[in-house]
Motif scaffolding. Structure first.
Motif, PDB file in Angstrom:
ATOM      1  N   MET A 184     -55.080  23.172 -19.141  1.00 55.26           N
ATOM      2  CA  MET A 184     -55.368  21.786 -19.310  1.00 55.26           C
ATOM      3  C   MET A 184     -56.773  21.521 -18.754  1.00 55.26           C
ATOM      4  O   MET A 184     -56.948  21.461 -17.537  1.00 55.26           O
ATOM      5  N   PRO A 185     -57.762  21.375 -19.610  1.00 62.46           N
ATOM      6  CA  PRO A 185     -59.150  21.254 -19.147  1.00 62.46           C
ATOM      7  C   PRO A 185     -59.424  19.992 -18.326  1.00 62.46           C
ATOM      8  O   PRO A 185     -60.342  19.985 -17.514  1.00 62.46           O
ATOM      9  N   GLN A 186     -58.619  18.943 -18.499  1.00 61.57           N
ATOM     10  CA  GLN A 186     -58.835  17.713 -17.749  1.00 61.57           C
ATOM     11  C   GLN A 186     -58.644  17.910 -16.248  1.00 61.57           C
ATOM     12  O   GLN A 186     -59.228  17.185 -15.450  1.00 61.57           O
ATOM     13  N   ALA A 187     -57.828  18.871 -15.863  1.00 58.00           N
ATOM     14  CA  ALA A 187     -57.517  19.073 -14.444  1.00 58.00           C
ATOM     15  C   ALA A 187     -58.775  19.298 -13.614  1.00 58.00           C
ATOM     16  O   ALA A 187     -58.838  18.880 -12.464  1.00 58.00           O
ATOM     17  N   ARG A 188     -59.772  19.929 -14.175  1.00 53.76           N
ATOM     18  CA  ARG A 188     -61.014  20.168 -13.434  1.00 53.76           C
ATOM     19  C   ARG A 188     -61.637  18.837 -12.999  1.00 53.76           C
ATOM     20  O   ARG A 188     -62.169  18.724 -11.891  1.00 53.76           O
TER      21      ARG A 188
ATOM     22  N   GLU B 247     -35.466   7.402 -19.213  1.00 52.47           N
ATOM     23  CA  GLU B 247     -35.546   8.313 -20.350  1.00 52.47           C
ATOM     24  C   GLU B 247     -36.634   9.356 -20.096  1.00 52.47           C
ATOM     25  O   GLU B 247     -37.685   9.028 -19.521  1.00 52.47           O
ATOM     26  N   PRO B 248     -36.417  10.607 -20.526  1.00 50.97           N
ATOM     27  CA  PRO B 248     -37.420  11.662 -20.301  1.00 50.97           C
ATOM     28  C   PRO B 248     -38.805  11.317 -20.850  1.00 50.97           C
ATOM     29  O   PRO B 248     -39.809  11.597 -20.200  1.00 50.97           O
ATOM     30  N   ALA B 249     -38.868  10.694 -22.018  1.00 52.77           N
ATOM     31  CA  ALA B 249     -40.177  10.358 -22.597  1.00 52.77           C
ATOM     32  C   ALA B 249     -40.918   9.350 -21.723  1.00 52.77           C
ATOM     33  O   ALA B 249     -42.132   9.489 -21.488  1.00 52.77           O
ATOM     34  N   ALA B 250     -40.211   8.348 -21.236  1.00 51.02           N
ATOM     35  CA  ALA B 250     -40.834   7.349 -20.362  1.00 51.02           C
ATOM     36  C   ALA B 250     -41.266   7.973 -19.041  1.00 51.02           C
ATOM     37  O   ALA B 250     -42.332   7.651 -18.509  1.00 51.02           O
ATOM     38  N   PHE B 251     -40.449   8.896 -18.524  1.00 50.06           N
ATOM     39  CA  PHE B 251     -40.785   9.579 -17.276  1.00 50.06           C
ATOM     40  C   PHE B 251     -42.036  10.440 -17.463  1.00 50.06           C
ATOM     41  O   PHE B 251     -42.936  10.430 -16.619  1.00 50.06           O
ATOM     42  N   ALA B 252     -42.103  11.165 -18.568  1.00 57.00           N
ATOM     43  CA  ALA B 252     -43.274  12.005 -18.851  1.00 57.00           C
ATOM     44  C   ALA B 252     -44.536  11.147 -18.966  1.00 57.00           C
ATOM     45  O   ALA B 252     -45.595  11.530 -18.463  1.00 57.00           O
ATOM     46  N   GLU B 253     -44.428   9.995 -19.604  1.00 60.11           N
ATOM     47  CA  GLU B 253     -45.574   9.081 -19.716  1.00 60.11           C
ATOM     48  C   GLU B 253     -46.027   8.610 -18.331  1.00 60.11           C
ATOM     49  O   GLU B 253     -47.220   8.572 -18.039  1.00 60.11           O
ATOM     50  N   ALA B 254     -45.057   8.254 -17.491  1.00 63.83           N
ATOM     51  CA  ALA B 254     -45.388   7.774 -16.149  1.00 63.83           C
ATOM     52  C   ALA B 254     -46.049   8.866 -15.309  1.00 63.83           C
ATOM     53  O   ALA B 254     -47.045   8.616 -14.626  1.00 63.83           O
ATOM     54  N   VAL B 255     -45.508  10.074 -15.381  1.00 65.30           N
ATOM     55  CA  VAL B 255     -46.090  11.184 -14.617  1.00 65.30           C
ATOM     56  C   VAL B 255     -47.492  11.498 -15.137  1.00 65.30           C
ATOM     57  O   VAL B 255     -48.424  11.674 -14.350  1.00 65.30           O
ATOM     58  N   ALA B 256     -47.648  11.537 -16.448  1.00 69.27           N
ATOM     59  CA  ALA B 256     -48.963  11.820 -17.027  1.00 69.27           C
ATOM     60  C   ALA B 256     -49.982  10.756 -16.623  1.00 69.27           C
ATOM     61  O   ALA B 256     -51.143  11.064 -16.348  1.00 69.27           O
ATOM     62  N   GLY B 257     -49.533   9.509 -16.559  1.00 71.26           N
ATOM     63  CA  GLY B 257     -50.443   8.438 -16.171  1.00 71.26           C
ATOM     64  C   GLY B 257     -50.854   8.502 -14.714  1.00 71.26           C
ATOM     65  O   GLY B 257     -51.990   8.176 -14.355  1.00 71.26           O
TER      66      GLY B 257
ATOM     67  N   GLU C 106     -47.549  14.587 -23.905  1.00 70.40           N
ATOM     68  CA  GLU C 106     -47.443  15.841 -24.667  1.00 70.40           C
ATOM     69  C   GLU C 106     -48.204  16.964 -23.978  1.00 70.40           C
ATOM     70  O   GLU C 106     -47.725  18.099 -23.923  1.00 70.40           O
ATOM     71  N   GLN C 107     -49.377  16.671 -23.437  1.00 69.78           N
ATOM     72  CA  GLN C 107     -50.139  17.687 -22.713  1.00 69.78           C
ATOM     73  C   GLN C 107     -49.408  18.096 -21.437  1.00 69.78           C
ATOM     74  O   GLN C 107     -49.392  19.267 -21.085  1.00 69.78           O
ATOM     75  N   LEU C 108     -48.818  17.128 -20.762  1.00 74.10           N
ATOM     76  CA  LEU C 108     -48.053  17.434 -19.552  1.00 74.10           C
ATOM     77  C   LEU C 108     -46.936  18.416 -19.858  1.00 74.10           C
ATOM     78  O   LEU C 108     -46.699  19.364 -19.109  1.00 74.10           O
ATOM     79  N   LEU C 109     -46.269  18.216 -20.981  1.00 72.90           N
ATOM     80  CA  LEU C 109     -45.139  19.079 -21.339  1.00 72.90           C
ATOM     81  C   LEU C 109     -45.560  20.494 -21.737  1.00 72.90           C
ATOM     82  O   LEU C 109     -44.705  21.360 -21.887  1.00 72.90           O
ATOM     83  N   THR C 110     -46.857  20.751 -21.840  1.00 71.33           N
ATOM     84  CA  THR C 110     -47.308  22.125 -22.085  1.00 71.33           C
ATOM     85  C   THR C 110     -47.390  22.923 -20.788  1.00 71.33           C
ATOM     86  O   THR C 110     -47.466  24.143 -20.838  1.00 71.33           O
TER      87      THR C 110
END
Length: 91
Positions: free
Chosen positions: A1-5, A40-50, A19-23
């Motif tokens: 994930m190039p953004q991590a830098r 819901e998993p999708a909402a949780f993934a969005e929150a974590v990614a944000g 979607e990137q988080l789930l990779t």
């Protein structure tokens, strides 16, 4: 994930999508934690990614993780890595 830098260096933190988080996070582990949180998993993934870019940025002054933040606490007790079912592993 190039953004991590960008989270570890000066300047703006680049965002990631769910979607990137789930990779890099096991989807089954993420779904389990979402279920425990009652969302819901999708909402949780969005929150974590944000939240993840700012969390990593704040936890890593000068690009280094503060050793005091590298602990795992469950129920008030420090635990070993991978010893609790609700730890999320990066792939």
């Amino acid at each position: 994930m190039p953004q991590a830098r960008s989270w570890l260096t000066g300047g703006a933190n680049e965002p990631i999508t769910a979607e990137q988080l789930l990779t890099v996070v096991d989807p089954a582990s993420l779904a389990l934690v979402a279920q425990e949180a009652g969302v819901e998993p999708a909402a949780f993934a969005e929150a974590v990614a944000g939240a993840l870019p700012d969390v990593v940025d704040q936890a890593s002054p000068d690009g280094q993780v503060d050793p005091q933040l590298n602990v795992r606490i469950v129920g008030g007790d420090e635990i070993e890595p991978h010893s609790h079912p609700h730890q999320i592993s990066l792939r």
